[in-house]
Design a protein around this motif. Structure first.
Motif, PDB file in Angstrom:
ATOM      1  N   PRO A 327       0.812  -1.212   0.000  1.00 41.87           N
ATOM      2  CA  PRO A 327       0.000   0.000   0.000  1.00 41.87           C
ATOM      3  C   PRO A 327       0.847   1.263   0.000  1.00 41.87           C
ATOM      4  O   PRO A 327       2.004   1.267   0.404  1.00 41.87           O
ATOM      5  N   VAL A 328       0.240   2.332  -0.477  1.00 40.90           N
ATOM      6  CA  VAL A 328       0.878   3.648  -0.421  1.00 40.90           C
ATOM      7  C   VAL A 328       0.584   4.254   0.940  1.00 40.90           C
ATOM      8  O   VAL A 328      -0.578   4.344   1.346  1.00 40.90           O
ATOM      9  N   PHE A 329       1.603   4.657   1.653  1.00 40.91           N
ATOM     10  CA  PHE A 329       1.402   5.252   2.965  1.00 40.91           C
ATOM     11  C   PHE A 329       1.224   6.760   2.838  1.00 40.91           C
ATOM     12  O   PHE A 329       1.558   7.365   1.821  1.00 40.91           O
ATOM     13  N   GLY A 330       0.676   7.341   3.885  1.00 42.73           N
ATOM     14  CA  GLY A 330       0.301   8.735   3.859  1.00 42.73           C
ATOM     15  C   GLY A 330       1.470   9.680   3.652  1.00 42.73           C
ATOM     16  O   GLY A 330       2.635   9.326   3.853  1.00 42.73           O
ATOM     17  N   GLY A 331       1.125  10.897   3.284  1.00 42.06           N
ATOM     18  CA  GLY A 331       2.136  11.911   3.046  1.00 42.06           C
ATOM     19  C   GLY A 331       2.670  12.492   4.335  1.00 42.06           C
ATOM     20  O   GLY A 331       2.374  12.002   5.432  1.00 42.06           O
ATOM     21  N   PRO A 332       3.473  13.532   4.239  1.00 38.37           N
ATOM     22  CA  PRO A 332       4.073  14.146   5.433  1.00 38.37           C
ATOM     23  C   PRO A 332       3.023  14.533   6.457  1.00 38.37           C
ATOM     24  O   PRO A 332       1.996  15.125   6.131  1.00 38.37           O
ATOM     25  N   GLY A 333       3.255  14.133   7.695  1.00 42.78           N
ATOM     26  CA  GLY A 333       2.320  14.430   8.768  1.00 42.78           C
ATOM     27  C   GLY A 333       1.189  13.442   8.901  1.00 42.78           C
ATOM     28  O   GLY A 333       0.407  13.522   9.838  1.00 42.78           O
ATOM     29  N   ASP A 334       1.092  12.491   7.961  1.00 44.16           N
ATOM     30  CA  ASP A 334       0.002  11.520   7.995  1.00 44.16           C
ATOM     31  C   ASP A 334       0.504  10.175   7.480  1.00 44.16           C
ATOM     32  O   ASP A 334      -0.203   9.475   6.765  1.00 44.16           O
ATOM     33  N   ASN A 342      -5.431   4.443  -0.694  1.00 44.16           N
ATOM     34  CA  ASN A 342      -5.585   3.121  -1.290  1.00 44.16           C
ATOM     35  C   ASN A 342      -7.061   2.771  -1.312  1.00 44.16           C
ATOM     36  O   ASN A 342      -7.773   3.003  -0.339  1.00 44.16           O
ATOM     37  N   ASP A 343      -7.514   2.228  -2.428  1.00 42.36           N
ATOM     38  CA  ASP A 343      -8.923   1.861  -2.578  1.00 42.36           C
ATOM     39  C   ASP A 343      -9.028   0.405  -3.005  1.00 42.36           C
ATOM     40  O   ASP A 343      -8.234  -0.067  -3.821  1.00 42.36           O
ATOM     41  N   SER A 344     -10.039  -0.279  -2.475  1.00 44.06           N
ATOM     42  CA  SER A 344     -10.392  -1.603  -2.968  1.00 44.06           C
ATOM     43  C   SER A 344     -11.577  -1.463  -3.916  1.00 44.06           C
ATOM     44  O   SER A 344     -12.170  -0.386  -4.060  1.00 44.06           O
ATOM     45  N   THR A 345     -11.920  -2.553  -4.594  1.00 44.87           N
ATOM     46  CA  THR A 345     -13.050  -2.550  -5.517  1.00 44.87           C
ATOM     47  C   THR A 345     -14.333  -2.170  -4.779  1.00 44.87           C
ATOM     48  O   THR A 345     -14.643  -2.730  -3.731  1.00 44.87           O
ATOM     49  N   ALA A 346     -15.074  -1.220  -5.320  1.00 47.79           N
ATOM     50  CA  ALA A 346     -16.316  -0.757  -4.682  1.00 47.79           C
ATOM     51  C   ALA A 346     -17.130   0.031  -5.691  1.00 47.79           C
ATOM     52  O   ALA A 346     -16.628   0.482  -6.730  1.00 47.79           O
ATOM     53  N   VAL A 347     -18.414   0.228  -5.375  1.00 48.71           N
ATOM     54  CA  VAL A 347     -19.280   1.108  -6.154  1.00 48.71           C
ATOM     55  C   VAL A 347     -19.190   2.493  -5.531  1.00 48.71           C
ATOM     56  O   VAL A 347     -19.560   2.679  -4.374  1.00 48.71           O
TER      57      VAL A 347
END
Length: 598
Positions: A327-334, A342-347
Motif C-alpha cells: 500500500p501507499v502510505f500517507g504523506g508528510p504528517g500523515d 488506497n482503494d479496494s473494488t467498490a461502487v
C-alpha cells in the motif's frame, strides 16, 4: 429462512467442540515428493569472442501430479560465484520452464543461492503449478562476465538437479454444497493438509470469518456470486510470496472443481432482514503496473444497468481478493493513514432513474489483511423521483499518490457484488394521536416496510420500548415532549426515514387538529369540554370560567392593558427565539381565537 450466527459465536462453539483447534501440531503439510534427480557436467567454455557462450541443458518431460509447489534445486561444483567487485558471476540454475506447452520465465529475483564462494554452490527456484501436467526444465549453466558485460567463459562444472514437489491441500467436499447467490451461507470445507491462515476461495473471491478448525476442516461464510457452480479453492498463503506465473492465486492450493453451486436468493437478503436482493455481479480486474513504468496503466471499472424500485436505500456489498499489497502510505504528517491513499473494488457512484448522478458512502474492512477479502459497503438513499432505470459503476482497486492524489498502480482483484434495496418506511397512522408531555403514552404505529431494527422518533426525541410486531405494525412508548403537534418517524439504518406530519399532539389536541363529522359545526378542541367550552392543556380537563387574558401578556410597546395582534406577534417571535416557553402559546390559543378568527 436464512439464519446466520455471528462469527464470534461460531468461533466460541468450535473452540469448545474441537480439541484440534488449538493443536497447531495437527497442521501438517502433504508429504514432499521427488519428481526427478539427475546429474551431469557443463563443459568448459571460452569467452564470447572465441566462440564460447553460456550453455543450457533441456531436461524432461516430468509428470506433475496436481497443483502444488515445485522446487528446482541445482547443486554445482566447483563454484563460480565469488565476491569480486564489478565482475558478474553465476552458477548453474533454473530460470525457465515449460508447463503444458506454455513457456514460463520464473520470477526475476529467483533463484535464491547460498553465499558467494560456497562450494558446492546451491541455487533454488520455485514455481506453483495450477494443476497437474507435463513439465520440462531448461538448466542454465554457469557464467562469468567482464567489466563490460561480455561473456568471458568458465571452467567445467558438475551439477545435480533435484525437482521436488509439495502437494497443496486436498479439498474433498463443501457442506452444504449449495447456497444463495447473496452469500453469507455458513459452510464447512472438508479436506486434508489445511494450515493456519488458509484462505477459502469461491470462484476467486475469498470467504469471510474463516476459521481453520483443524488440518481437515474449515468453517466460513460464502461470498456473493452469480448463479451456477463454481470451483472451491483452499489456499495456503505463501510466506515468501512466490506467486505462480498465471497471476492468481498465490501460494500452495488445492481445488474442488464445481464444489459449490449458487442458487437464487430466498426471500429477503440474508445479511439485512429489511433488504431485498436486486442482483449479483462478478468480475476480475487485472493488475496495473506503476504508471512510471507503464504509462498505459489506469484504474479499471465496469458498468451495469439496474432498476431502482422506488424510494429507499441502495446498498452494494462488494467483496474483493487479493487485498491491497504494497500500500501507499500517507504523506508528510500523515504517514500511518495509508487508507486515505488506497482503494479496494467498490461502487463509488451511480446514475439514478431521473439521470441525476449520485455518489455513495463507502465503508470497507481492512484493505491489507492478507487472509480475508476486502468487503466494501456502498450506500445511498434515493427518493421516488430517482426510481427507474439507472446505471452503477464498479471502480477497481488503486494505489493513489499521497502527494498528488494521482493513480499510481493496482493489484489484481477477483470481485463479486450483491446489490440490496430497502424500501422507505411508510407511516399511515398513530394511535392514540395525543398524550402527556411527560411521555409514557403507549402508542401503536401502522404503515408499511417496518424493519426489525426500526427506531421511532416523536419529533427529535426517540421513543422507548419499541417492538416491531410485523412489517406493518410497531408499538412503542412516547418520549417526553413540549406541548403541541410533532411528526412521528420510523427510521431504518442511518437515516432511511418515513414520516407522518403532525401525527401526535402533546397535551390535548387543538380544534384544528381534531376534525369533526360536520364541517359546519364549531370545532371542539378536546374529547371532553367544560360547561363554559374552555379547554385546558391537562390530560384531565376541569371546569373553568372564561376570564380575560392576564395583563402580563400585554408586552407590546403600548401599555394599554389590552391583548391585541401586536402582543401576539411579539410572543411568537420570542417563542421562536426560545425565550418563551411554548406552553404559553398553547395556553393562550383559545384566548387569541377571537383575534385571529377561529
Amino acid at each position: 429462512m436464512s439464519f446466520r450466527l455471528p462469527g464470534f459465536v461460531v468461533l466460541a462453539i468450535l473452540t469448545i467442540l474441537s480439541p484440534m483447534h488449538s493443536d497447531h501440531s495437527s497442521w501438517a503439510q502433504a508429504p514432499n515428493q521427488v519428481l526427478l534427480e539427475t546429474s551431469g557436467t557443463i563443459p568448459a567454455q571460452s569467452g564470447q569472442f572465441s566462440g564460447g557462450s553460456r550453455q543450457t541443458v533441456d531436461i524432461g518431460p516430468i509428470a506433475v501430479p496436481r497443483s502444488g509447489r515445485l522446487t528446482f534445486a541445482v547443486t554445482s561444483s566447483p563454484n563460480v560465484r565469488q565476491e569480486v567487485q564489478n565482475i558478474e558471476r553465476h552458477d548453474s540454475t533454473v530460470r525457465k520452464i515449460t508447463f503444458n506447452g506454455q513457456e514460463i520465465d520464473l520470477r526475476p529475483d529467483y533463484p535464491e543461492c547460498n553465499p558467494h564462494g560456497s562450494n558446492p554452490a546451491i541455487c533454488t527456484s520455485v514455481w506453483d503449478p495450477p494443476a497437474g501436467g507435463t513439465l520440462s526444465v531448461e538448466l542454465l549453466g554457469p557464467a562469468t562476465f567482464n567489466i563490460f558485460g561480455e561473456f568471458s567463459g568458465h571452467a567445467a562444472q558438475n551439477y545435480t538437479l533435484t525437482v521436488n514437489f509439495q502437494p497443496g491441500p486436498d479439498v474433498f467436499e463443501v457442506v452444504p454444497d449449495m447456497g444463495s447467490v447473496a452469500g453469507w451461507e455458513a459452510v464447512t470445507v472438508v479436506g486434508d493438509y489445511f494450515e493456519e491462515n488458509s484462505v477459502v476461495l469461491f470462484g476467486g473471491v475469498a470467504a469471510t470469518e474463516t476459521l481453520v478448525v483443524s488440518a481437515t476442516e474449515i468453517v466460513c461464510y460464502t461470498p456473493p456470486s452469480v448463479s451456477g457452480a463454481t470451483d472451491v479453492v483452499v489456499l495456503v498463503p505463501d510466506p515468501i510470496e512466490a506467486r505462480w506465473n498465471f497471476g492468481r492465486p498465490w501460494g500452495v492450493f488445492g481445488t474442488l472443481p464445481d464444489g459449490f453451486t449458487y442458487a437464487a436468493a430466498k426471500g429477503k437478503g440474508p445479511a439485512r432482514s429489511t433488504e431485498r436482493l436486486l442482483g449479483t455481479y462478478s468480475g476480475f480486474f487485472k493488475e496495473q503496473a506503476n504508471v512510471n513504468a507503464d504509462p498505459e496503466s489506469r484504474r479499471q471499472s465496469a458498468n451495469f444497468n439496474f432498476n431502482i424500485p422506488g424510494a429507499g436505500r441502495l446498498r452494494w456489498e462488494a467483496w474483493a481478493f487479493i487485498p491491497i499489497t504494497g500500500p501507499v502510505f500517507g504523506g508528510p504528517g500523515d504517514e500511518l493513514n495509508f487508507e486515505a491513499f488506497n482503494d479496494s473494488t467498490a461502487v463509488r457512484g451511480f446514475r439514478r432513474g431521473d439521470d441525476q448522478l449520485a455518489g455513495t458512502h463507502v465503508n470497507c474492512t481492512s484493505l491489507t489483511y492478507e487472509y480475508a477479502p476486502v468487503i466494501c459497503n456502498s450506500t445511498q438513499i434515493v427518493d421516488v423521483t430517482g426510481s427507474g432505470g439507472g446505471e452503477f459503476t464498479v471502480l477497481g482497486p488503486a494505489r493513489i499518490s499521497a502527494l498528488f492524489n494521482d493513480f499510481l498502480s493496482a493489484p489484481f482483484q477477483d470481485w463479486s457484488l450483491a446489490l440490496y434495496f430497502a424500501d422507505q418506511p411508510v407511516v399511515t397512522s398513530v394511535s392514540p394521536g395525543f398524550g402527556s408531555p411527560d411521555g409514557g403514552t403507549p402508542v401503536t404505529l401502522t404503515g408499511a416496510e417496518f424493519g426489525a431494527d426500526s427506531r421511532v422518533y416523536f419529533g427529535d426525541e426517540e421513543a422507548t420500548d419499541v417492538v416491531v410486531v410485523d412489517s406493518n405494525t410497531i408499538t412503542c412508548t412516547s418520549p417526553m415532549g413540549d406541548p403541541g403537534a410533532v411528526e412521528v418517524s420510523v427510521v431504518l439504518f442511518t437515516n432511511l426515514r418515513g414520516t407522518l406530519e403532525d401525527a401526535f399532539v402533546y397535551g390535548e389536541p387543538t380544534a384544528t387538529q381534531t376534525p369533526t363529522p360536520d364541517a359546519t359545526d364549531t370545532p371542539i378542541p378536546t374529547a371532553t369540554r367544560t360547561a363554559t367550552n374552555t379547554p385546558t392543556p391537562s390530560a384531565t380537563p376541569t371546569p373553568t370560567e372564561m376570564v380575560e387574558p392576564s395583563p402580563t401578556f400585554d408586552i407590546d410597546q403600548e401599555d394599554d392593558d389590552m391583548l391585541d395582534e401586536d402582543d401576539l406577534i411579539i410572543i411568537v417571535i420570542l417563542i421562536q427565539g426560545g425565550e418563551v416557553d411554548a406552553e404559553i402559546l398553547f395556553d393562550l390559543t383559545w384566548r387569541w381565537r377571537d383575534l385571529i378568527g377561529n
